[in-house]
Enzyme design. Sequence first.
Site, short mmCIF file in Angstrom:
data_model
loop_
_atom_site.label_atom_id
_atom_site.label_comp_id
_atom_site.label_asym_id
_atom_site.label_seq_id
_atom_site.Cartn_x
_atom_site.Cartn_y
_atom_site.Cartn_z
CD GLU A 270 41.46 50.36 39.42
OE1 GLU A 270 41.22 50.84 38.30
OE2 GLU A 270 41.13 49.20 39.74
CE LYS B 176 41.05 48.64 34.64
NZ LYS B 176 40.04 48.63 35.73
CB CYS C 254 42.57 46.97 38.47
SG CYS C 254 41.48 46.11 39.64
#
Length: 260
Positions: free
Chosen positions: A40, A112, A150
């Site tokens: 990311e 995300k 993440c």
Amino acid sequence: MRIALGQLASGTDTPVNLRAIDAFAGRAAAAGASLVAFPEYATYEKKKIDATFPAVAQPLDGEVGTELSRIAARHGIALVAGLVESSPDPARAYNTLAAFAPDGGLLAAYRKIHLFDAQGFCESEFVAPAPSTEPVTFAVGGLRFGLLTCYDLRFPEQARALSDAGSQVLLACSSWVPGELKTNQWRTLLGARAIENSLYVAGVCQAPPVSVGNSLLAGPMGDVVAELGLDADLLLADVSPAAVDQVRSHFPIHRQRRIR
């Protein structure tokens, strides 16, 4: 299929980051990889998320996305990388993973879902969450890949949704913030998501000091197939749909579930 994980040490100089991505993609293609994944914020990264992130944000077809597409096409390899995408809110950007085909075409874009408002950080101050929580997957070479970013790794229901959507490999593109037991948690969660869903989980991370490094590929039994250390480097490993099928035949959890 051979895949590659490019553990970067990205900074705030986007052209420098793109050159590193280009170099790693070239190495991956030369080694026979069909896909290379990067962390990311691969194209713009700093220790603390601040107002510079929405300031540098671009649409997917902006200069950054266009160059990533060119890199994929130049090396004939599928490429996944994190970039800062403009959103309808000028004060906040999307934290986006863009997946490009070997011909440079856009395969998928994942924004995300779970923002990192933890450990003294507040990602949501300058980053907007995805407007949709639908799983995002794409296919390359007969394998289906699912995308997560993440902090998403801490939410097992997201990995399960990606598995239910047909994923055989999850790409966890990350910049895992350092801290107490964080490397241990990173490795444990990658293995847990693999075991829970009987699939591969490829965790590709930024290198220290901004992140913990230790990019790795967990197999469908939770074993570590290959792993990097702390330095920026390229990891190469093979994934097999037959291995996923075999584990799922031994542990048919997908059809045995009673709670959904």
